[in-house]
Write an enzyme that holds these catalytic residues in place. Sequence first.
Site, PDB file in Angstrom:
ATOM      1  N   GLY A 218       0.802  -1.221   0.000  1.00 28.51           N
ATOM      2  CA  GLY A 218       0.000   0.000   0.000  1.00 28.51           C
ATOM      3  C   GLY A 218       0.832   1.267   0.000  1.00 28.51           C
ATOM      4  O   GLY A 218       0.345   2.335  -0.370  1.00 28.51           O
ATOM      5  N   SER A 219       2.077   1.176   0.390  1.00 29.31           N
ATOM      6  CA  SER A 219       2.936   2.362   0.416  1.00 29.31           C
ATOM      7  C   SER A 219       3.631   2.577  -0.927  1.00 29.31           C
ATOM      8  O   SER A 219       4.505   3.444  -1.048  1.00 29.31           O
ATOM      9  CB  SER A 219       3.971   2.229   1.543  1.00 29.31           C
TER      10      SER A 219
ATOM     11  N   SER B 156       6.377   4.241   4.609  1.00 25.93           N
ATOM     12  CA  SER B 156       6.088   2.976   5.288  1.00 25.93           C
ATOM     13  C   SER B 156       5.255   3.255   6.523  1.00 25.93           C
ATOM     14  O   SER B 156       5.681   4.012   7.410  1.00 25.93           O
ATOM     15  CB  SER B 156       7.393   2.277   5.694  1.00 25.93           C
ATOM     16  N   LYS B 157       4.094   2.651   6.570  1.00 24.71           N
ATOM     17  CA  LYS B 157       3.221   2.859   7.729  1.00 24.71           C
ATOM     18  C   LYS B 157       3.963   2.468   9.011  1.00 24.71           C
ATOM     19  O   LYS B 157       3.998   3.216   9.976  1.00 24.71           O
ATOM     20  CB  LYS B 157       1.946   2.035   7.559  1.00 24.71           C
ATOM     21  N   THR B 158       4.565   1.292   9.000  1.00 28.63           N
ATOM     22  CA  THR B 158       5.215   0.779  10.220  1.00 28.63           C
ATOM     23  C   THR B 158       6.656   1.243  10.362  1.00 28.63           C
ATOM     24  O   THR B 158       7.200   1.266  11.453  1.00 28.63           O
ATOM     25  CB  THR B 158       5.232  -0.757  10.172  1.00 28.63           C
ATOM     26  N   PHE B 159       7.295   1.586   9.258  1.00 26.35           N
ATOM     27  CA  PHE B 159       8.722   1.902   9.186  1.00 26.35           C
ATOM     28  C   PHE B 159       9.561   0.735   9.705  1.00 26.35           C
ATOM     29  O   PHE B 159      10.639   0.921  10.286  1.00 26.35           O
ATOM     30  CB  PHE B 159       9.071   3.194   9.934  1.00 26.35           C
ATOM     31  N   THR B 160       9.068  -0.467   9.501  1.00 26.80           N
ATOM     32  CA  THR B 160       9.836  -1.665   9.883  1.00 26.80           C
ATOM     33  C   THR B 160       9.877  -2.663   8.721  1.00 26.80           C
ATOM     34  O   THR B 160      10.562  -3.678   8.821  1.00 26.80           O
ATOM     35  CB  THR B 160       9.180  -2.392  11.077  1.00 26.80           C
ATOM     36  N   THR B 161       9.142  -2.396   7.647  1.00 27.48           N
ATOM     37  CA  THR B 161       9.050  -3.364   6.556  1.00 27.48           C
ATOM     38  C   THR B 161      10.434  -3.584   5.936  1.00 27.48           C
ATOM     39  O   THR B 161      11.101  -2.631   5.518  1.00 27.48           O
ATOM     40  CB  THR B 161       8.039  -2.856   5.502  1.00 27.48           C
TER      41      THR B 161
ATOM     42  N   GLY C 135      -2.912   0.000   5.242  1.00 26.05           N
ATOM     43  CA  GLY C 135      -1.904   0.207   4.196  1.00 26.05           C
ATOM     44  C   GLY C 135      -2.513   0.304   2.803  1.00 26.05           C
ATOM     45  O   GLY C 135      -2.186   1.202   2.024  1.00 26.05           O
ATOM     46  N   ARG C 136      -3.436  -0.614   2.480  1.00 25.47           N
ATOM     47  CA  ARG C 136      -4.012  -0.620   1.130  1.00 25.47           C
ATOM     48  C   ARG C 136      -5.100   0.427   0.944  1.00 25.47           C
ATOM     49  O   ARG C 136      -5.735   0.483  -0.108  1.00 25.47           O
ATOM     50  CB  ARG C 136      -4.525  -2.024   0.785  1.00 25.47           C
TER      51      ARG C 136
ATOM     52  N   GLN D 267      -4.033  -5.848  -4.641  1.00 23.86           N
ATOM     53  CA  GLN D 267      -3.780  -5.760  -3.198  1.00 23.86           C
ATOM     54  C   GLN D 267      -5.054  -5.363  -2.455  1.00 23.86           C
ATOM     55  O   GLN D 267      -5.428  -5.996  -1.462  1.00 23.86           O
ATOM     56  CB  GLN D 267      -2.673  -4.751  -2.858  1.00 23.86           C
TER      57      GLN D 267
ATOM     58  N   HIS E 134      -5.267  -9.223 -27.343  1.00 24.74           N
ATOM     59  CA  HIS E 134      -4.325 -10.030 -28.128  1.00 24.74           C
ATOM     60  C   HIS E 134      -3.573 -11.006 -27.239  1.00 24.74           C
ATOM     61  O   HIS E 134      -2.507 -11.497 -27.612  1.00 24.74           O
ATOM     62  CB  HIS E 134      -3.358  -9.093 -28.862  1.00 24.74           C
TER      63      HIS E 134
ATOM     64  N   LYS F 118       7.056 -14.046   5.983  1.00 20.13           N
ATOM     65  CA  LYS F 118       8.035 -13.061   6.479  1.00 20.13           C
ATOM     66  C   LYS F 118       8.899 -13.676   7.572  1.00 20.13           C
ATOM     67  O   LYS F 118      10.118 -13.517   7.593  1.00 20.13           O
ATOM     68  CB  LYS F 118       7.313 -11.854   7.095  1.00 20.13           C
TER      69      LYS F 118
HETATM   70  O1  F6P Z   1       2.116  -6.911   2.799  1.00 15.05           O
HETATM   71  C1  F6P Z   1       1.743  -6.573   4.081  1.00 15.05           C
HETATM   72  C2  F6P Z   1       1.728  -5.099   4.318  1.00 15.05           C
HETATM   73  O2  F6P Z   1       1.563  -4.884   5.665  1.00 15.05           O
HETATM   74  C3  F6P Z   1       0.667  -4.338   3.516  1.00 15.05           C
HETATM   75  O3  F6P Z   1      -0.586  -4.418   4.079  1.00 15.05           O
HETATM   76  C4  F6P Z   1       1.239  -2.971   3.500  1.00 15.05           C
HETATM   77  O4  F6P Z   1       0.623  -2.172   2.547  1.00 15.05           O
HETATM   78  C5  F6P Z   1       2.688  -3.288   3.195  1.00 15.05           C
HETATM   79  O5  F6P Z   1       2.955  -4.479   3.925  1.00 15.05           O
HETATM   80  C6  F6P Z   1       3.682  -2.234   3.540  1.00 15.05           C
HETATM   81  O6  F6P Z   1       3.673  -1.918   4.908  1.00 15.05           O
HETATM   82  P1  F6P Z   1       4.340  -0.619   5.457  1.00 15.05           P
HETATM   83  O7  F6P Z   1       3.643   0.556   4.863  1.00 15.05           O
HETATM   84  O8  F6P Z   1       4.200  -0.689   6.945  1.00 15.05           O
HETATM   85  O9  F6P Z   1       5.798  -0.631   5.051  1.00 15.05           O
END
Ligand code: F6P
Length: 581
Positions: free
Chosen positions: A173-174, A224-229, A294-295, A376, A411, A545
């Site tokens: 979603g980011s 990044s919503k979590t800033f941990t991805t 996120g989405r 997504q 096509h 993960k």
């Molecule tokens: O794929 C899992 C997920 O948590 C999504 O829902 C989210 O959009 C994506 O990872 C990125 O997460 P974040 O914005 O915390 O980095």
Amino acid sequence: MSPTQPPPKLLTSLPAYQTLQSIYTTQKSTPTLTLRSLFDKDPQRFEKLSRAYESTYGPPTQLLVDLSKNLINDDVLEALLQLAKEAGVEEQRDRMFAGEHINTSEDRAVLHTALRNFGDSPSLAPTSNEAGVSEVQEVLSHMEKFTEQIRSGEWKGFTGKPITAIVNIGIGGSDLGPSMVVNALTPYTQRSLRAFFVSNIDGTHIAETLRECDAETTLFVIASKTFTTQETMENAGTAKAWFIAAAASKLSDAKKAEDAVSKHFVAVSTNTSSVTQFGISPSNMFPFWDWVGGRYSLWSSIGLSIALMVGYPNFRQLLEGAHGMDLHFKQTKLEDNIPILLGLLGVWYGDFWGAQSVAVLPYDQYMSRFAEYFQQADMESNGKSVTRGGERVNYQTGPILWGASGTNGQHSFYQLLHQGTKLVPADFLAPCTSHNAPRADDPTLHHRILLSNFFAQTEALAFGKSEVEVREELGIKEGSGDTQKEALVKSKVFEGNRPSTSVMFPLMTPATLGALISMYEHKIFTQGVVWGVNSFDQMGVELGKVLAKNILKQLGKPEDVKGHDSSTAGLIHYYQKFRKE
Ligand code: F6P
């Protein structure tokens, strides 16, 4: 689960489900739902089954949603609307807008609609006093100021040059929202700015992007919503190291190079402490809140890259367009409520007709990432097999969503749509006017050809071509005795009766795009309620993960590879044998 929220009933236990099941079974033995006969019987079918949307808020926005080429009659429609009532779609919708914690597994509100709740419509305002709702306007103002500084050239990089490249680093979603919208609104972008979206942990993605960029004129938006991805944090770390090395070589002073980061890195997140730890000051951070999934986050500061590329006024119109559709979803009665009708049709095909997938087919090159975005939005939301109450479902939930922009798909995979053995309900989307007129001698030629294909495809899917028609065309009488000719006849028959929904709009504008995205968000919501699932968590992404983290530690030596099945261990050993350091 919040005490006010009763656990959902299984879809199969609802009376309207039984009604639909019996309609389906009856029509299987004596087909009544054939599009040819439905249209023949009722010349008003299009008028009855198409819905015109006109925004009541923001820039005038219109959509035409034609449901008439779907496998429905009055009885089906009535039972589907009854199903929505029995499943409590309207009640759950009102809970969402009110800010109740309908994301039960994470105990969170679902308030992306509050990010675009302009105007004074109290029915859309959350009543729950969720922290952050009152800060939405302040963040928007920060975004407005910052985007104007970048776009006007007032904001300078570390050598005094204006920014010419925006690199959004994020995933899921980011990434998908901003990149889809920037693509769709290309005509509204400032062409002197280039946008890049880095998402994949595959080093190729960041490496190829950095090759295109100049550190002096590049702005990195770490989203990044979590800033941990993992993907985002690694890509951001690589971008920062690349930037500092480039800055140090220009400034010949490591300290100054570190300081230059503040001119080239901004963050979009809910996690202030991790942003600070990464080395981005809170003044360069655009926050949002845990009630934004996120989405569903492109409406929040995750939309910063959009605002940078199309300008804040256009970003605002995108939000206003979405708000207009929110009003429609919240205030329109069931039988005219477009997202609810779309959601119910999906349930009809998935749970009764056995459709496994749905196709999203925009006839607009600018919307080429639309299906990818909704993969997504839809599959992460409704790809669940237990209800909010923890009960295993005994019916189909979210479909596989896929698609490509027309006419490319024609096509490629349309053969299967027309003559394959699978039922694939498809949404066709098209603007009446194109942003481009590439031929001076006939400006609308390309668009006329494009739209003639758009109209032709749904017609062909619905009505097909009968054996009688094929025989007539080929001049082959029934029982010709020529096996080769007979086989040819059969292979040229199009059974038809393949459902589609057409969505048309005057022109792809920011507000139109906002309305379309919001329409599909609420469709997904409707289906989630009918299926009784929590459309707002994503537990299914966790296991992979965790396993990957463990495997990463074992990749060094063959003797470290422990605790796996023979296939996984064998694959890792193969990698260890052939990798080059
Ligand atoms: O794929 C899992 C997920 O948590 C999504 O829902 C989210 O959009 C994506 O990872 C990125 O997460 P974040 O914005 O915390 O980095």
